[in-house]
Design an enzyme around this catalytic site. Structure first.
Site, PDB file in Angstrom:
ATOM      1  CD  GLU A  64      -8.061-113.735   5.795  1.00  0.00           C
ATOM      2  OE1 GLU A  64      -8.637-114.320   6.738  1.00  0.00           O
ATOM      3  OE2 GLU A  64      -8.626-112.894   5.070  1.00  0.00           O
ATOM      4  CB  ILE A  98      -8.110-123.918  14.844  1.00  0.00           C
ATOM      5  CG1 ILE A  98      -8.958-122.657  15.070  1.00  0.00           C
ATOM      6  CG2 ILE A  98      -7.068-124.090  15.916  1.00  0.00           C
ATOM      7  CD1 ILE A  98      -9.935-122.779  16.230  1.00  0.00           C
ATOM      8  CG  ASP A  99     -10.408-120.285  11.757  1.00  0.00           C
ATOM      9  OD1 ASP A  99     -10.858-120.882  12.753  1.00  0.00           O
ATOM     10  OD2 ASP A  99     -10.161-119.061  11.742  1.00  0.00           O
ATOM     11  NE  ARG A 106     -32.096-131.204  28.451  1.00  0.00           N
ATOM     12  CZ  ARG A 106     -31.384-131.267  29.560  1.00  0.00           C
ATOM     13  NH1 ARG A 106     -30.130-131.662  29.515  1.00  0.00           N
ATOM     14  NH2 ARG A 106     -31.927-130.935  30.702  1.00  0.00           N
ATOM     15  CG  MET A 147     -14.021-120.975  17.502  1.00  0.00           C
ATOM     16  SD  MET A 147     -12.389-120.591  18.183  1.00  0.00           S
ATOM     17  CE  MET A 147     -12.809-119.415  19.456  1.00  0.00           C
ATOM     18  CB  VAL A 175     -12.324-125.838  24.590  1.00  0.00           C
ATOM     19  CG1 VAL A 175     -11.989-127.313  24.656  1.00  0.00           C
ATOM     20  CG2 VAL A 175     -12.768-125.340  25.953  1.00  0.00           C
TER      21      VAL A 175
HETATM   22  O1  F6P Z   1      -8.973-117.663  13.644  1.00  0.00           O
HETATM   23  C1  F6P Z   1      -9.007-118.481  14.763  1.00  0.00           C
HETATM   24  C2  F6P Z   1     -10.197-118.155  15.643  1.00  0.00           C
HETATM   25  O2  F6P Z   1     -10.165-119.038  16.735  1.00  0.00           O
HETATM   26  C3  F6P Z   1     -11.549-118.166  14.937  1.00  0.00           C
HETATM   27  O3  F6P Z   1     -12.043-119.460  14.739  1.00  0.00           O
HETATM   28  C4  F6P Z   1     -12.359-117.312  15.874  1.00  0.00           C
HETATM   29  O4  F6P Z   1     -13.452-116.697  15.227  1.00  0.00           O
HETATM   30  C5  F6P Z   1     -11.375-116.283  16.336  1.00  0.00           C
HETATM   31  O5  F6P Z   1     -10.081-116.826  16.144  1.00  0.00           O
HETATM   32  C6  F6P Z   1     -11.529-115.881  17.779  1.00  0.00           C
HETATM   33  O6  F6P Z   1     -10.653-114.854  18.016  1.00  0.00           O
HETATM   34  P1  F6P Z   1     -10.208-114.370  19.472  1.00  0.00           P
HETATM   35  O7  F6P Z   1      -9.272-115.404  20.024  1.00  0.00           O
HETATM   36  O8  F6P Z   1      -9.537-113.087  19.225  1.00  0.00           O
HETATM   37  O9  F6P Z   1     -11.449-114.290  20.301  1.00  0.00           O
END
Ligand code: F6P
Length: 342
Positions: free
Chosen positions: A103, A127-128, A163, A170, A273
């Protein structure tokens, strides 16, 4: 024709597959020359380049990360950024720029194309899976596979100790990774940002799981929010596009579950990961096809467009439309998963 290529934003599996496809088709079929820009928009902003030809892309198809490097540099908020960027593109003889990003990175491409005449073609990665205009972005499938494998593993250890295991995934402000991996991994609770959750309801699902002697797995998206609370932030810092760093909801929720139910609860934060390592077969297929179609768009002079997946076809959409709104999970799709909660 000389084509510049850059990868921006958070890295994801499949970036190298796109670069390889662009270069292979561009050189072999169209006789184009290429130049790689290092570290996202930092490359054209600072004139930081890397050789990009067929030998440079040999063997990179299954490799995670990006041979070009990535960053969240924003030229639009950098003093004199657009002028410097245009000067560098001109001095390197760049006739077209292929921008592989999410984006934010593509938002810059849309603006540079519309307001400053920079000939850009976009390729959707993240990945989102939160980019509009495309059914899927590459990188998402790999992240879902990694999260699903983690959930599978957590089932057995959760049950050995009876548990609660909370898995934080993410996805920023969307629940695509949580919903897909939660369904695939047989989670007992899935929490996504699109729908605020009631902690009492989560605890009721947790208790009901224990009555049948199975330990619950709770998958929570990093952007999920309780009904009466707010986003849980890592440290409140913002990146250069103004996004807050998320993470912490998993830890918070495990404590609440433990306090309210008396059941031992632990958290696993999957973190980066999910973005690392080799892309899945699906992501290699999608990324490769995106690359092939992106260089075709350059050949057609069809700038301001992003390649996108619609069903099984690769189409072109306006970059500006793709970045206009985040693609969120359909409430009906989330509701479908509720039959497995508790
Ligand atoms: O947009 C991809 C992403 O991995 C999100 O899922 C996450 O919130 C963000 O980037 C983490 O960003 P950074 O790698 O800058 O910590």
């Amino acid at each position: 024709m000389r084509v510049g290529v850059l990868t921006g934003g958070g890295d994801c599996p499949g970036l190298n597959a796109v670069i390889r496809a662009i270069v292979r088709k561009g050189v072999q079929e169209y006789g184009y020359g290429f130049i790689g820009f290092r570290d996202g928009w930092h490359g054209p902003l600072e004139g930081d380049t890397v050789r990009l030809d067929i030998p440079a892309v040999r063997g990179i198809l299954p490799r995670g990360g990006t041979i070009l490097g990535s960053s969240r540099t924003n030229p639009l908020t950098t003093e004199g950024g657009v002028r410097r960027l245009k000067e560098n593109l001109a001095s390197h003889g760049v006739d077209a720029l292929i921008v592989i990003g999410g984006e934010d990175t593509l938002g810059v491409a849309a603006e540079l194309h519309a307001r400053h005449g920079v000939p850009c073609v976009g390729v959707p990665k993240t990945i989102d899976n939160d980019l509009s205009g495309t059914d899927y972005t590459f990188g998402f499938d790999t992240a879902v596979n990694i999260a699903t494998e983690a959930i599978d593993r957590l089932h057995t250890t959760a049950e050995s100790h009876m548990r609660v295991l909370v898995v934080e995934v993410m996805g920023r402000h969307t629940g695509w990774i949580a919903l897909h991996s939660g369904l695939a991994g047989g989670a007992n609770v899935i929490l996504i940002p699109e729908q605020r959750f009631d902690v009492d309801q989560v605890c009721a699902w947790v208790r009901s799981r224990f009555t049948i002697r199975y330990a619950p797995i709770v998958v929570v998206a990093e952007g999920a929010m309780p009904r009466d609370g707010d986003l849980v932030l890592k440290d409140g810092t913002l990146d250069s596009f103004g996004h807050v760093r998320l993470s912490g909801i998993g830890e918070w929720l495990a404590k609440e579950i433990e306090r309210r139910t008396g059941k031992e609860a632990r958290t696993t934060v999957l973190g980066h990961v999910q973005r690392g390592g080799t892309p899945s077969a699906f992501d290699r297929w999608l990324a490769t096809r995106f690359g092939l179609h992106a260089i075709e768009a350059v050949r057609d002079g069809d700038f301001g467009k992003m390649v996108a997946l619609k069903g099984t076809r690769i189409v072109r959409v306006e970059i500006a439309d793709a970045v206009a709104a985040v693609k969120t999970v359909d409430p009906a799709d989330y509701q479908e998963a509720a039959v497995f909660f508790g």
